[in-house]
Design a protein around this motif. Structure first.
Motif, PDB file in Angstrom:
ATOM      1  N   UNK A  37       0.800  -1.219   0.000  1.00  0.00           N
ATOM      2  CA  UNK A  37       0.000   0.000   0.000  1.00  0.00           C
ATOM      3  C   UNK A  37       0.830   1.265   0.000  1.00  0.00           C
ATOM      4  N   UNK A  38       2.130   1.122  -0.272  1.00  0.00           N
ATOM      5  CA  UNK A  38       2.991   2.296  -0.265  1.00  0.00           C
ATOM      6  C   UNK A  38       3.150   2.856   1.139  1.00  0.00           C
ATOM      7  N   UNK A  59       1.408  10.929  -1.758  1.00  0.00           N
ATOM      8  CA  UNK A  59       1.647  11.475  -3.101  1.00  0.00           C
ATOM      9  C   UNK A  59       0.797  10.829  -4.188  1.00  0.00           C
ATOM     10  N   UNK A  60      -0.195  10.007  -3.829  1.00  0.00           N
ATOM     11  CA  UNK A  60      -1.082   9.404  -4.825  1.00  0.00           C
ATOM     12  C   UNK A  60      -2.529   9.499  -4.360  1.00  0.00           C
ATOM     13  N   UNK A  61      -3.472   9.751  -5.278  1.00  0.00           N
ATOM     14  CA  UNK A  61      -4.894   9.848  -4.892  1.00  0.00           C
ATOM     15  C   UNK A  61      -5.534   8.471  -4.757  1.00  0.00           C
ATOM     16  N   UNK A  62      -4.986   7.640  -3.888  1.00  0.00           N
ATOM     17  CA  UNK A  62      -5.443   6.256  -3.769  1.00  0.00           C
ATOM     18  C   UNK A  62      -5.700   5.907  -2.308  1.00  0.00           C
ATOM     19  N   UNK A  63      -6.754   5.106  -2.091  1.00  0.00           N
ATOM     20  CA  UNK A  63      -6.983   4.460  -0.817  1.00  0.00           C
ATOM     21  C   UNK A  63      -6.636   2.983  -0.947  1.00  0.00           C
ATOM     22  N   UNK A  64      -6.090   2.415   0.114  1.00  0.00           N
ATOM     23  CA  UNK A  64      -5.779   0.991   0.143  1.00  0.00           C
ATOM     24  C   UNK A  64      -6.557   0.352   1.291  1.00  0.00           C
ATOM     25  N   UNK A  65      -7.217  -0.761   0.992  1.00  0.00           N
ATOM     26  CA  UNK A  65      -8.069  -1.420   1.978  1.00  0.00           C
ATOM     27  C   UNK A  65      -7.714  -2.906   2.035  1.00  0.00           C
ATOM     28  N   UNK A  66      -7.492  -3.395   3.261  1.00  0.00           N
ATOM     29  CA  UNK A  66      -7.158  -4.798   3.494  1.00  0.00           C
ATOM     30  C   UNK A  66      -8.219  -5.441   4.383  1.00  0.00           C
ATOM     31  N   UNK A  67      -8.639  -6.672   4.100  1.00  0.00           N
ATOM     32  CA  UNK A  67      -9.353  -7.451   5.120  1.00  0.00           C
ATOM     33  C   UNK A  67      -8.410  -7.670   6.296  1.00  0.00           C
ATOM     34  N   UNK A  68      -8.918  -7.625   7.515  1.00  0.00           N
ATOM     35  CA  UNK A  68      -8.026  -7.673   8.679  1.00  0.00           C
ATOM     36  C   UNK A  68      -7.300  -9.007   8.803  1.00  0.00           C
ATOM     37  N   UNK A  69      -7.801 -10.051   8.116  1.00  0.00           N
ATOM     38  CA  UNK A  69      -7.162 -11.371   8.224  1.00  0.00           C
ATOM     39  C   UNK A  69      -6.220 -11.667   7.067  1.00  0.00           C
ATOM     40  N   UNK A  71      -2.898 -10.202   4.434  1.00  0.00           N
ATOM     41  CA  UNK A  71      -1.873  -9.208   4.156  1.00  0.00           C
ATOM     42  C   UNK A  71      -2.015  -8.610   2.756  1.00  0.00           C
ATOM     43  N   UNK A  72      -2.915  -9.167   1.950  1.00  0.00           N
ATOM     44  CA  UNK A  72      -3.152  -8.655   0.598  1.00  0.00           C
ATOM     45  C   UNK A  72      -4.412  -7.796   0.566  1.00  0.00           C
ATOM     46  N   UNK A  73      -4.396  -6.771  -0.289  1.00  0.00           N
ATOM     47  CA  UNK A  73      -5.513  -5.854  -0.388  1.00  0.00           C
ATOM     48  C   UNK A  73      -6.726  -6.504  -1.065  1.00  0.00           C
ATOM     49  N   UNK A  74      -7.870  -5.811  -0.953  1.00  0.00           N
ATOM     50  CA  UNK A  74      -9.068  -6.230  -1.670  1.00  0.00           C
ATOM     51  C   UNK A  74      -8.785  -6.187  -3.168  1.00  0.00           C
ATOM     52  N   UNK A  75      -9.184  -7.218  -3.858  1.00  0.00           N
ATOM     53  CA  UNK A  75      -8.935  -7.287  -5.288  1.00  0.00           C
ATOM     54  C   UNK A  75     -10.175  -6.857  -6.084  1.00  0.00           C
ATOM     55  N   UNK A  76      -9.929  -6.426  -7.307  1.00  0.00           N
ATOM     56  CA  UNK A  76     -10.975  -6.085  -8.281  1.00  0.00           C
ATOM     57  C   UNK A  76     -11.723  -4.801  -7.963  1.00  0.00           C
TER      58      UNK A  76
END
Length: 415
Positions: A37-38, A59-69, A71-76
């Motif tokens: 997630x930078x 420096x990027x207009x992005x949000x990053x979201x992970x399920x708490x269980x 280590x990889x972000x939500x896909x798609x």
């Protein structure tokens, strides 16, 4: 409380692979990591219900979201914002997300991704945004020293849902304060809903305490250094003030001074000393017995509140940007996470065709009319759908009557 019942979430700069770390703060061991997630910006780490973690990338207009269980972000699903964000907060019922982007305050409906309103009252960029603990108010502080308070019901009301892009800021604030003469660096809101206090810190070396319901200034604390962070305990009796010199000043509000202004000078000894550079973030654990502080010096320090002794130091490779204690619930370790929150990409424009909300028996669940219609048409027989639509229309009338009665009573008893 069980020593393993909580985790300490943190983010720091110069972190190439891991965006969020979750520590067992009693042992200093990392129990969970959230990757790719930078670098997370300060004042952007949020827990969505007990399901997701959210940060905004530097420096990027992005949000990053992970399920708490995981280590990889939500896909798609990509969460793209109109521009780089300065601060983010999510209301306590997980219905709305507020983001400070430049001079504007954006408010989205979280479950649908719809942009509800764009508010613009500041003359310089907004630096921090906070919801009240009962989701009744939104506070925004800016580089211009201006503090603006909004009622959430006005921000998301039927009338303001039709705000067009050329008429941003039509929702009038509940109050506007120009007490600070320099940038507001942080806002902390107490836990008592509309009866709570909140505190602000600024580069003008002052910490100001207000009533959230009407913006009344209760007390001004004047220090010798620019201030960077503020935190109150659960009772709102003790306030912790972080400075840009690295010290943390503690003030007991149970014995307030008789004057509206109080100077904290060198003779005042209730200070936590351990950081070498500016304090960037703080949080108290659930029992309010342990204080965590992060600094630009790259250290997280765990303090014993009663004695001011250092319990543990955690060193990172860059400035600490966010800290938050969370309960270590079973979602962190489950293999299959069953979430209660629906997430959709965030829209960049206000939807001028937006219709009313429908609020179900679960007061935390808010959806839109057309979403109900779409789901119904896909899966429900026509006869059942007609009966359901009749019941929905009746409920709309009843909800409107109840809402009008509630507003009438609120104005009568809060005037």
């Amino acid at each position: 409380m069980d020593s393993d019942a909580e985790l300490l979430l943190g983010t720091y700069q110069q972190n190439q692979n891991t965006t969020i770390c979750a520590w067992n703060y009693h042992t200093g061991n990392v129990e969970h990591v959230y990757k790719s997630g930078g670098t997370a910006l300060p004042k952007t780490l949020c827990l969505i219900a007990s399901d997701y973690l959210l940060t905004a990338e530097e420096d990027k207009p992005l949000l990053h979201i992970w399920p708490v269980n995981s280590q990889e972000q939500i896909k798609n699903i990509r969460f793209v914002l109109p521009d780089v964000v300065n601060s983010i907060d999510i209301d306590s019922y997980n219905n709305y997300i507020a983001a400070a982007i430049g001079l504007k305050l954006y408010v989205w409906h979280l479950n649908s991704g719809r942009l509800i309103n764009i508010l613009q009252k500041h003359y310089q960029p907004i630096t921090c945004v906070k919801f009240s603990s009962d989701s009744s108010f939104i506070l925004a502080g800016g580089q211009d020293g201006m503090l603006v308070g909004y009622k959430l019901e006005n921000v998301v009301s039927y009338t303001n849902s039709y705000v067009s892009q050329k008429n941003v800021g039509e929702c009038e604030p509940l109050y506007t304060k120009m007490d600070h003469s320099a940038q507001i660096t942080h806002i902390h809101v107490g836990t008592f809903g509309r009866k709570s206090k909140f505190a602000t810190t600024s580069n003008d070396c002052t910490c100001r305490i207000y009533m959230i319901q009407n913006g009344t200034l209760l007390l001004t604390l004047i220090l010798n250094d620019p201030l960077s962070y503020v935190l109150m305990d659960a009772t709102c009796w003790i306030i912790y003030i972080g400075t840009k010199k690295g010290s943390i000043q503690r003030v007991n509000l149970r014995n307030p001074p008789r004057s509206l202004e109080y100077h904290i000078d060198q003779a005042y000894k209730d200070e936590f000393s351990g950081h070498q550079r500016s304090v960037t973030c703080m949080d108290l654990n659930q029992t309010n017995l342990t204080l965590a502080s992060g600094s630009e010096d790259g250290f997280i320090i765990l303090w014993d509140v009663a004695t001011k002794n250092i319990l543990r130091k955690i060193e990172r490779s860059g400035s600490i940007t966010n800290l938050q204690f969370v309960l270590k619930h079973m979602n962190f370790t489950t293999q299959s996470l069953k979430t209660n929150i629906i997430l959709q990409p965030l829209q960049k424009n206000v939807d001028t065709n937006m219709r009313n909300f429908v609020v179900y028996a679960n007061p935390n669940q808010v959806v839109f009319d057309d979403e109900v219609d779409k789901l119904s048409e896909e899966s429900v027989p026509s006869e059942t759908l007609e009966n359901a639509q009749t019941q929905i229309n009746d409920l709309k009338i009843i909800n409107k009557q109840l809402y009008d009665a509630f507003i009438k009573m609120a104005k009568k008893y809060n005037s």
